[in-house]
Design a protein around this motif. Structure first.
Motif, PDB file in Angstrom:
ATOM      1  N   MET A 101      -0.687-106.788   5.525  1.00 28.42           N
ATOM      2  CA  MET A 101      -0.421-106.732   4.092  1.00 28.42           C
ATOM      3  C   MET A 101      -1.647-106.207   3.344  1.00 28.42           C
ATOM      4  O   MET A 101      -2.769-106.649   3.586  1.00 28.42           O
ATOM      5  CB  MET A 101      -0.044-108.125   3.592  1.00 28.42           C
ATOM      6  CG  MET A 101       1.219-108.682   4.237  1.00 28.42           C
ATOM      7  SD  MET A 101       1.563-110.400   3.774  1.00 28.42           S
ATOM      8  CE  MET A 101       1.973-110.188   2.035  1.00 28.42           C
TER       9      MET A 101
ATOM     10  N   SER B 133      -4.065-108.846   7.749  1.00 33.11           N
ATOM     11  CA  SER B 133      -3.841-108.567   6.328  1.00 33.11           C
ATOM     12  C   SER B 133      -5.162-108.650   5.565  1.00 33.11           C
ATOM     13  O   SER B 133      -6.071-109.389   5.970  1.00 33.11           O
ATOM     14  CB  SER B 133      -2.841-109.564   5.739  1.00 33.11           C
ATOM     15  OG  SER B 133      -1.560-109.380   6.313  1.00 33.11           O
TER      16      SER B 133
ATOM     17  N   THR C 202       6.132-105.058   2.038  1.00 34.44           N
ATOM     18  CA  THR C 202       4.972-105.627   1.349  1.00 34.44           C
ATOM     19  C   THR C 202       4.821-105.011  -0.040  1.00 34.44           C
ATOM     20  O   THR C 202       4.466-105.695  -1.005  1.00 34.44           O
ATOM     21  CB  THR C 202       3.687-105.404   2.158  1.00 34.44           C
ATOM     22  OG1 THR C 202       3.871-105.880   3.487  1.00 34.44           O
ATOM     23  CG2 THR C 202       2.514-106.142   1.527  1.00 34.44           C
TER      24      THR C 202
ATOM     25  N   ALA D 124       6.442-109.555   4.509  1.00 34.24           N
ATOM     26  CA  ALA D 124       6.738-109.890   3.106  1.00 34.24           C
ATOM     27  C   ALA D 124       6.378-111.329   2.764  1.00 34.24           C
ATOM     28  O   ALA D 124       6.612-111.777   1.644  1.00 34.24           O
ATOM     29  CB  ALA D 124       8.213-109.648   2.792  1.00 34.24           C
TER      30      ALA D 124
END
Length: 346
Positions: A163, A107, A121, A341
């Motif tokens: 992410m 991420s 996301t 998430a």
């Protein structure tokens, strides 16, 4: 006041920091190796440094990794880490088992500003960019987990596909790529690193000029209308303009640009869509990575029928394209593509 975190320093910056402590450049190389090769967080463990040097480092600096708040292991061996950062922010990173190695999905942002409608996301919105130390710290966490669990396979490949949008955090991305390329540090081959982007045009050429990674483009649509429907913010750059930019993108010998195409049932999975995709990619050296959508709670999309996926792939292959279907891994722990998430309740 919080001490400097040495994970945030580039190698030249660490050399300057050590010089301010009265230490010679070779000492900075030693510290760099302790941090990135050996995963040491305690200065007292740096046994080839003098006692005075260790004391000065302890007084002025720390080595702070992201905190593992949760690690979930999928039935297929995928591992998803929920990480806590210094300010309380949460991100996720994923270890994906392959035949003879692991790939890590990294991420680059807390949340994401792009809001692609198929992506969990994107529902979080954007909180902030991650620092280079936070980005690279994900790798240290994963390597330690592999060591502690005596995994025979090593971490070999890195994909910036977690992410966030990497090119919207370009400064930290660039610092991270240089850190990955250090033979005294993490020492990843540039051919084993892939940066995935929706296509942030002002930064694409800068990424290509670094020549420190391969490029993957999150395309997911064969035409402007569908891209506007499922990726409204990314679609502000017209597909024609994006393809013009990619036609100029510098790639190395024997390499291609990978185009990621998420198949959404009834949206972009018709044979005619495959033919449109062929026309769209006609000017670039492309390979296509097909991904069957993984259903995510609260999102209005469905997984495509396997027969439609096969038909779509066959149309591409008939025209000479390399078109692979990515095997979905980690969906039972919400670690698959588009499912990250950072939810502590999972």
């Amino acid at each position: 006041m919080m001490k400097s975190n040495l994970l945030e320093f580039t190698q030249p910056e660490l050399t300057d920091f050590m010089a301010d402590l009265g230490e010679k450049p070779f000492r900075a190389k030693q510290v760099w190796q302790w941090i990135w090769q050996k995963g040491v967080v305690d200065f007292e463990a740096m046994t080839n440094l003098s006692k005075d040097a260790r004391a000065q480092l302890s007084d002025t600096a720390e080595i702070r990794w992201p905190m593992v708040e949760k690690a979930l292991v999928s039935a297929d061996g995928t591992v998803k880490f929920l990480l806590g950062l210094d300010d309380g922010s949460k991100v996720e990173t994923v270890l994906i088992p392959e035949k003879d190695h692991f790939t890590q999905c990294l991420s680059t942002q807390v949340g994401c500003a792009l809001g692609c409608r198929f992506c969990s996301t994107g529902t979080l919105g954007f909180t902030r960019n991650m620092t280079s130390g936070e980005i690279l710290g994900q790798i240290l966490v994963a390597r330690r987990w592999l060591e502690e669990h005596e995994e025979p396979l090593r971490l070999r490949n890195l994909v910036f596909m977690g992410m966030g949008e990497p090119l919207l955090n370009f400064e930290a991305l660039e610092r991270s790529l240089h850190g990955l390329n250090s033979d005294l540090g993490l020492d990843f081959s540039t051919r084993r690193i892939t940066v995935s982007t929706v296509g942030i045009v002002p930064k694409l050429q800068a990424l290509g000029e670094l020549a420190l990674s391969s490029l993957a483009v999150s395309l997911h649509a064969p035409n402007q209308a569908i891209r506007e429907q499922i990726m409204p913010k990314a679609a502000r750059t017209p597909l024609a303009e994006l393809m013009d930019e990619l036609a100029r993108y510098p790639i190395r010998n024997r390499e291609s640009i990978t185009f990621e195409y998420l198949l959404l049932g009834g949206i972009n999975d018709e044979p005619e869509h495959a033919r449109e995709l062929i026309r769209l990619l006609s000017r670039v050296k492309a390979k296509i990575n097909l991904i069957a959508y993984n259903a995510s709670p609260g999102l209005p999309f469905k997984r495509p029928d396997p027969a439609r996926v096969e038909a779509f792939q066959n149309v591409l292959r008939a025209k000479g394209f390399t078109a692979t279907l990515r095997k979905s891994k980690g969906s039972d722990i919400k670690a698959a593509c588009g499912q990250l998430a950072a939810n502590p309740e999972e």
